[in-house]
Enzyme design. Structure first.
Site, PDB file in Angstrom:
ATOM      1  N   ASP A   1      80.160  50.633  -0.714  1.00  0.00           N
ATOM      2  CA  ASP A   1      79.332  49.622  -1.381  1.00  0.00           C
ATOM      3  C   ASP A   1      77.921  50.173  -1.609  1.00  0.00           C
ATOM      4  O   ASP A   1      77.080  49.518  -2.231  1.00  0.00           O
ATOM      5  CB  ASP A   1      79.315  48.302  -0.602  1.00  0.00           C
ATOM      6  CG  ASP A   1      78.684  48.420   0.767  1.00  0.00           C
ATOM      7  OD1 ASP A   1      78.394  49.549   1.205  1.00  0.00           O
ATOM      8  OD2 ASP A   1      78.466  47.370   1.401  1.00  0.00           O
ATOM      9  N   SER A   2      77.676  51.401  -1.129  1.00  0.00           N
ATOM     10  CA  SER A   2      76.446  52.104  -1.488  1.00  0.00           C
ATOM     11  C   SER A   2      76.347  52.242  -3.005  1.00  0.00           C
ATOM     12  O   SER A   2      75.280  52.540  -3.539  1.00  0.00           O
ATOM     13  CB  SER A   2      76.408  53.492  -0.833  1.00  0.00           C
ATOM     14  OG  SER A   2      77.606  54.195  -1.084  1.00  0.00           O
TER      15      SER A   2
ATOM     16  N   ASP B   1      85.543  50.012   0.061  1.00  0.00           N
ATOM     17  CA  ASP B   1      84.622  49.308   0.967  1.00  0.00           C
ATOM     18  C   ASP B   1      84.663  47.805   0.700  1.00  0.00           C
ATOM     19  O   ASP B   1      84.637  47.369  -0.458  1.00  0.00           O
ATOM     20  CB  ASP B   1      83.198  49.833   0.703  1.00  0.00           C
ATOM     21  CG  ASP B   1      82.361  49.899   1.964  1.00  0.00           C
ATOM     22  OD1 ASP B   1      82.841  49.464   3.022  1.00  0.00           O
ATOM     23  OD2 ASP B   1      81.231  50.414   1.877  1.00  0.00           O
TER      24      ASP B   1
ATOM     25  N   GLU C   1      77.225  55.224  11.935  1.00  0.00           N
ATOM     26  CA  GLU C   1      76.071  55.498  11.071  1.00  0.00           C
ATOM     27  C   GLU C   1      74.766  55.392  11.863  1.00  0.00           C
ATOM     28  O   GLU C   1      74.488  54.379  12.516  1.00  0.00           O
ATOM     29  CB  GLU C   1      76.055  54.509   9.887  1.00  0.00           C
ATOM     30  CG  GLU C   1      74.862  54.748   8.963  1.00  0.00           C
ATOM     31  CD  GLU C   1      74.974  54.105   7.587  1.00  0.00           C
ATOM     32  OE1 GLU C   1      76.023  53.539   7.257  1.00  0.00           O
ATOM     33  OE2 GLU C   1      73.971  54.186   6.848  1.00  0.00           O
TER      34      GLU C   1
HETATM   35  O1  KIV Z   1      78.788  52.478   1.467  1.00  0.00           O
HETATM   36  C1  KIV Z   1      78.760  53.639   1.906  1.00  0.00           C
HETATM   37  O2  KIV Z   1      78.606  54.628   1.191  1.00  0.00           O
HETATM   38  C2  KIV Z   1      78.910  53.808   3.345  1.00  0.00           C
HETATM   39  C3  KIV Z   1      78.708  55.173   3.922  1.00  0.00           C
HETATM   40  C4  KIV Z   1      77.260  55.451   4.017  1.00  0.00           C
HETATM   41  C5  KIV Z   1      79.391  55.345   5.211  1.00  0.00           C
HETATM   42  O3  KIV Z   1      79.155  52.878   4.040  1.00  0.00           O
END
Ligand code: KIV
Length: 283
Positions: free
Chosen positions: A45-46, A84, A183
């Protein structure tokens, strides 16, 4: 190369082999990750920040993650893809959670989902696992809780917090998670967690003792601008390369150097430079 499975990922830990993971959000990046032979892709979700330009991951919706997951699985059909679960997509009821997670497998083509949280999510992880949906846990700095955490801060620094995180890790393993993202926690704590659970830990800002590592696509390739987290290693400097290429293109068009004129004869185009992204269409 055969696609990883939850079993082969877990076996890597047993063999003391490191697990590799990177985020990807679209078809071309997924193709490149697959070509590089990386074990797992996270459609994180980044994407809210890296691709959609939001300040946090909170505005990301289920539809957006499904959309990006579809593109990624088309680009990396042989790679284990984790979709995610966005903010509030797994908080309201187990029924809604299973429906949302199921979309990532059924519509998105992912092999697993990831969700944030510790023991308070154990029942959710258990329900998803029992529904046949593999879950990657995520503890430590959980960006969807940025406002409750008071910012993007290292977690587990004091003994009480560290003990809580160890208990969280055990609860998620017990609930059926096949792996755990750690994290931004101290390296020593990540090492301790990696030793007390049998499932692999995938670290980001959590030191070298984790069973694997994950990095965000834009950070790894140096596409991100501005202040980067201390733990990030940039393996390329693509931001500069891309801007240079765009400037070169702009300059050549403005100066009449591109496209080349000498190939036109009596108004008929005899040779057109290769269109790199559409090989075969107009070579
Ligand atoms: O959303 C994402 O990219 C993440 C990573 C930083 C583990 O959760």
């Amino acid at each position: 190369m055969a696609r990883m499975t939850v079993n082969t990922i877990k076996e890597k830990k047993a063999r003391q082999e490191k697990v590799t993971m990177v985020t990807a959000y679209d078809y071309p990046s997924a193709r490149l990750v697959e070509e590089a032979g990386i074990d797992m892709i996270l459609v994180g979700d980044s994407l809210g920040m890296t691709v959609l330009g939001y300040d946090t991951t909170l505005p990301v919706t289920m539809d957006e993650v499904v959309y990006h997951t579809k593109a990624v699985t088309r680009g990396a059909p042989q790679t284990f893809v984790v979709g995610d679960m966005p903010f509030l997509s797994y908080h309201r009821s187990l029924q809604e959670t299973i429906g949302n997670a199921g979309r990532l497998l059924q519509e998105g083509g992912a092999q697993a989902v990831k969700l944030e949280g510790g023991r308070e999510r154990a029942a959710t992880v258990k329900a998803l696992t029992e529904a046949g949906i593999p879950v990657l846990g995520h503890i430590g700095l959980t960006p969807q809780s940025v406002h409750s955490l008071g910012g993007y801060k290292v977690q587990g620094r004091d003994e009480e917090q560290a003990q809580r995180l160890i208990q969280d890790a055990k609860a998620l393993e017990e609930a059926g998670a096949f792996g755990l993202v750690l994290e931004c926690i101290p390296a020593q704590l990540a090492q301790q967690i990696s030793q007390v659970i049998a499932i692999p830990t995938i670290g980001i800002g959590a030191g070298a003792a984790c069973d694997g590592q994950v990095l965000v696509w834009h950070d790894l390739l140096g596409i991100t601008t501005g202040k980067k987290p201390r733990f990030v290693k940039q393996y390329a400097a693509l931001h500069g390369n891309i801007v240079e290429a765009l400037k070169a293109y702009k300059g050549e068009v403005e100066e009449g150097q591109f496209p080349q004129q000498e190939h036109t004869f009596k108004g008929r185009v005899e040779s057109i430079p290769k269109l790199y992204s559409r090989g075969g269409v107009c070579n």
